[in-house]
Structures are given as C-alpha cells and as structure tokens.
Design a protein around this motif. Sequence first.
Motif, PDB file in Angstrom:
ATOM      1  N   MET A 173       0.796  -1.220   0.000  1.00 22.51           N
ATOM      2  CA  MET A 173       0.000   0.000   0.000  1.00 22.51           C
ATOM      3  C   MET A 173       0.835   1.280   0.000  1.00 22.51           C
ATOM      4  SD  MET A 173      -2.944  -1.343  -0.144  1.00 22.51           S
ATOM      5  CE  MET A 173      -3.937   0.137   0.035  1.00 22.51           C
ATOM      6  N   GLN A 174       2.050   1.236   0.549  1.00 18.34           N
ATOM      7  CA  GLN A 174       2.829   2.463   0.677  1.00 18.34           C
ATOM      8  C   GLN A 174       4.148   2.419  -0.079  1.00 18.34           C
ATOM      9  OE1 GLN A 174       2.112   2.385   5.253  1.00 18.34           O
ATOM     10  NE2 GLN A 174       2.561   4.511   4.761  1.00 18.34           N
ATOM     11  N   LEU A 175       4.943   1.384   0.193  1.00 18.38           N
ATOM     12  CA  LEU A 175       6.300   1.361  -0.343  1.00 18.38           C
ATOM     13  C   LEU A 175       6.350   1.168  -1.856  1.00 18.38           C
ATOM     14  CD1 LEU A 175       9.304   1.457   0.165  1.00 18.38           C
ATOM     15  CD2 LEU A 175       9.240  -0.972   0.744  1.00 18.38           C
ATOM     16  N   GLN A 176       5.655   0.140  -2.353  1.00 22.66           N
ATOM     17  CA  GLN A 176       5.723  -0.147  -3.787  1.00 22.66           C
ATOM     18  C   GLN A 176       5.207   0.999  -4.662  1.00 22.66           C
ATOM     19  OE1 GLN A 176       3.883  -3.989  -4.356  1.00 22.66           O
ATOM     20  NE2 GLN A 176       5.545  -5.084  -3.339  1.00 22.66           N
ATOM     21  N   PRO A 177       4.085   1.643  -4.304  1.00 26.62           N
ATOM     22  CA  PRO A 177       3.641   2.795  -5.100  1.00 26.62           C
ATOM     23  C   PRO A 177       4.676   3.918  -5.134  1.00 26.62           C
ATOM     24  CG  PRO A 177       1.839   2.007  -3.739  1.00 26.62           C
ATOM     25  CD  PRO A 177       3.062   1.283  -3.291  1.00 26.62           C
ATOM     26  N   TYR A 178       5.354   4.149  -4.006  1.00 29.46           N
ATOM     27  CA  TYR A 178       6.367   5.204  -3.966  1.00 29.46           C
ATOM     28  C   TYR A 178       7.548   4.843  -4.862  1.00 29.46           C
ATOM     29  CZ  TYR A 178       9.914   8.402  -2.212  1.00 29.46           C
ATOM     30  OH  TYR A 178      10.897   9.361  -2.130  1.00 29.46           O
ATOM     31  N   ILE A 179       7.975   3.579  -4.802  1.00 29.83           N
ATOM     32  CA  ILE A 179       9.102   3.135  -5.631  1.00 29.83           C
ATOM     33  C   ILE A 179       8.781   3.297  -7.112  1.00 29.83           C
ATOM     34  CG2 ILE A 179      10.455   1.108  -6.302  1.00 29.83           C
ATOM     35  CD1 ILE A 179      10.135   0.112  -3.422  1.00 29.83           C
ATOM     36  N   GLN A 180       7.583   2.887  -7.498  1.00 29.66           N
ATOM     37  CA  GLN A 180       7.189   2.957  -8.909  1.00 29.66           C
ATOM     38  C   GLN A 180       7.187   4.395  -9.432  1.00 29.66           C
ATOM     39  OE1 GLN A 180       3.421   0.945  -8.998  1.00 29.66           O
ATOM     40  NE2 GLN A 180       4.308  -1.056  -8.531  1.00 29.66           N
ATOM     41  N   LYS A 181       6.900   5.349  -8.563  1.00 30.56           N
ATOM     42  CA  LYS A 181       6.829   6.745  -8.987  1.00 30.56           C
ATOM     43  C   LYS A 181       8.185   7.460  -8.960  1.00 30.56           C
ATOM     44  CE  LYS A 181       2.079   7.556  -7.388  1.00 30.56           C
ATOM     45  NZ  LYS A 181       1.234   8.307  -6.409  1.00 30.56           N
ATOM     46  N   ASN A 182       9.083   7.017  -8.068  1.00 32.18           N
ATOM     47  CA  ASN A 182      10.266   7.843  -7.805  1.00 32.18           C
ATOM     48  C   ASN A 182      11.610   7.154  -8.001  1.00 32.18           C
ATOM     49  OD1 ASN A 182       8.960  10.397  -6.449  1.00 32.18           O
ATOM     50  ND2 ASN A 182       7.999   8.637  -5.438  1.00 32.18           N
ATOM     51  N   ILE A 183      11.640   5.847  -8.111  1.00 27.22           N
ATOM     52  CA  ILE A 183      12.923   5.149  -8.168  1.00 27.22           C
ATOM     53  C   ILE A 183      12.971   4.208  -9.368  1.00 27.22           C
ATOM     54  CG2 ILE A 183      14.449   3.535  -6.958  1.00 27.22           C
ATOM     55  CD1 ILE A 183      13.323   4.527  -4.336  1.00 27.22           C
ATOM     56  N   ASN A 184      14.058   4.308 -10.117  1.00 27.53           N
ATOM     57  CA  ASN A 184      14.329   3.322 -11.158  1.00 27.53           C
ATOM     58  C   ASN A 184      14.892   2.090 -10.449  1.00 27.53           C
ATOM     59  OD1 ASN A 184      15.362   1.696 -13.196  1.00 27.53           O
ATOM     60  ND2 ASN A 184      15.960   3.434 -14.471  1.00 27.53           N
ATOM     61  N   TYR A 185      14.133   1.038 -10.428  1.00 23.14           N
ATOM     62  CA  TYR A 185      14.484  -0.150  -9.656  1.00 23.14           C
ATOM     63  C   TYR A 185      15.888  -0.643 -10.004  1.00 23.14           C
ATOM     64  CZ  TYR A 185      13.482  -4.488  -7.110  1.00 23.14           C
ATOM     65  OH  TYR A 185      13.501  -5.526  -6.208  1.00 23.14           O
ATOM     66  N   ALA A 186      16.280  -0.529 -11.260  1.00 18.58           N
ATOM     67  CA  ALA A 186      17.587  -1.010 -11.689  1.00 18.58           C
ATOM     68  C   ALA A 186      18.723  -0.230 -11.037  1.00 18.58           C
ATOM     69  CB  ALA A 186      17.698  -0.906 -13.208  1.00 18.58           C
ATOM     70  N   ASP A 187      18.476   1.017 -10.654  1.00 18.80           N
ATOM     71  CA  ASP A 187      19.524   1.823 -10.011  1.00 18.80           C
ATOM     72  C   ASP A 187      19.887   1.299  -8.631  1.00 18.80           C
ATOM     73  OD1 ASP A 187      19.798   3.615 -12.089  1.00 18.80           O
ATOM     74  OD2 ASP A 187      18.277   4.986 -11.313  1.00 18.80           O
ATOM     75  N   VAL A 188      18.972   0.595  -8.022  1.00 19.50           N
ATOM     76  CA  VAL A 188      19.166   0.202  -6.626  1.00 19.50           C
ATOM     77  C   VAL A 188      19.343  -1.303  -6.462  1.00 19.50           C
ATOM     78  CG1 VAL A 188      18.179   0.263  -4.306  1.00 19.50           C
ATOM     79  CG2 VAL A 188      17.804   2.173  -5.864  1.00 19.50           C
ATOM     80  N   MET A 189      18.583  -2.103  -7.195  1.00 13.44           N
ATOM     81  CA  MET A 189      18.506  -3.529  -6.912  1.00 13.44           C
ATOM     82  C   MET A 189      19.267  -4.418  -7.877  1.00 13.44           C
ATOM     83  SD  MET A 189      16.846  -3.731  -4.104  1.00 13.44           S
ATOM     84  CE  MET A 189      16.383  -5.459  -3.988  1.00 13.44           C
TER      85      MET A 189
END
Length: 257
Positions: A169-185
Amino acid sequence: MIGLFRKIRQKFIIKQAYKEYFKYAFGELILVVLGILIALQINNWNEVRKQNIKVKAYCEKISEEITSMVELIDYNTKYYEGTTNDLYENVLFLGANKNTSDDFFKKKLKVLLDCDAQTLYFPVINEFLDQGYLVNINDNQIRKQFEHFKYYEMQIKVNDDLRNEFCIMQLQPYIQKNINYADVMLKPEKNKHFNLPDVSVKSGHETDFNKLGGSIELWNLLYRKIEIQRETIIINKSLIRVLTKLKLDIDKFKSKL
C-alpha cells in the motif's frame, strides 16, 4: 470357574438354604464388580501407557523442532537488527544533507525495498496442540509456555501482515513513482549458473536521488520500516526466550515418562 459357581448355587437351592444363597449371591456380585473394576483399571493403565509413549515421541520431536527454529529465528533477528541499523543510517544520512546520489545511500536504500516476511512454521508443536495431547502434560509451567508460544506465533503473523500491507500500500507505489528499480537492486552482471540477461546497460529515467533526499514521504517510509523491524526484533527475541524455556521443560518432562 463359572461351572463351579453354578454348582454352588444349585446346592443352596436344593437344600432350600435361601439365606445362605442370598449371602453367596451377594458375594458373587461383589467378585464380579471387583473383576470389572480391575479390568477397567488395567485397561486405563494400558491407555495411559500408550498415551505416554505418544507424548514422549512428540516431546522428542518438539525439542528437535525448537532447536532448529530457534536457530532460524536468531538468524532472522540478527538480519533485522543489521537492516534496521542500515535504515537508521539512511535517516542520519538524509538529516546531514549529504549528496544523496552517493553510493553509500544507494546501498543502504536497498534495505528499504526488502519486503520479505519471515513467516515461521511449527508443524510438530501445532499438531501436538491440535490433537489435544497437551492434556497429558500435568505441568502448569509447560502449559503456560505453550500459551505464550501461541501468543507470539500470532504476533509474528500480525507483524508479517503489517509488513505486507506496508509494502503493497505504501512502499511499492512510492518506488514505482520515484525510483528506477535497476539503479538500486539489479546487479550489472550475468549469473554463470543461469542464462539471465546482463543489466549493466540500463534504460529509462535515472533516479533523482537528490530529490529523494528532500522527500518527507521517503523519511516517513524509512521510519515506518524501522518501526516494523523493531517490532519484529522484539517479538523474535521474546519467542526465542519462550521456546528456550519450553525446550528445557519439555526435556525434563520427557525424562520422567
């Protein structure tokens, strides 16, 4: 034996010694009742013996299960302690107004994105309780330890549910809007054991880490994750204490069977 009793009864009847007959009949009734009671007692002893054999076998399995689960819970707890420190270091990093594109921040931020729950299973203990074998343990301390175990088992489930809800409900929506997953994971190399794609060349928008540093939403996510992790650590350590005490009591009880 039955034939002998019949002959004795017939002897009294022929002599018409009814008073003696009734005394004899009463005595015979007492013998029959005593025989039934003795047979029932022997049967009860056998049932108790069979139950004790089952309970002892369960106690041995429960002791083994506790040993392995305490090791797992302790491992999980140390992991959560380490990741909680990482999350707190992120908070300090942001509070120091440092350049949030720093590799240190990226590395620590990976911990925030970890949503794995620690779902624990105790098949032997729960089968033992569900089958009602606890009634065969006449030790109040052991009964209390099982009650405490069930309480903390429920708390772990509640904590897992909170973690899942937070992530979905909180974390995944924020990640999708603000973080390029490839940059971190994603790691920029192939796995030699599997035919996986090389993600060293990323596409799409770069993550604006400096913008993340000024995001109150990120701060709140970090603090909420820290709160959940701390609850997990407290529950885990409490459960380890209960299980350790339960194992000691179970081993003592088993030695008396």
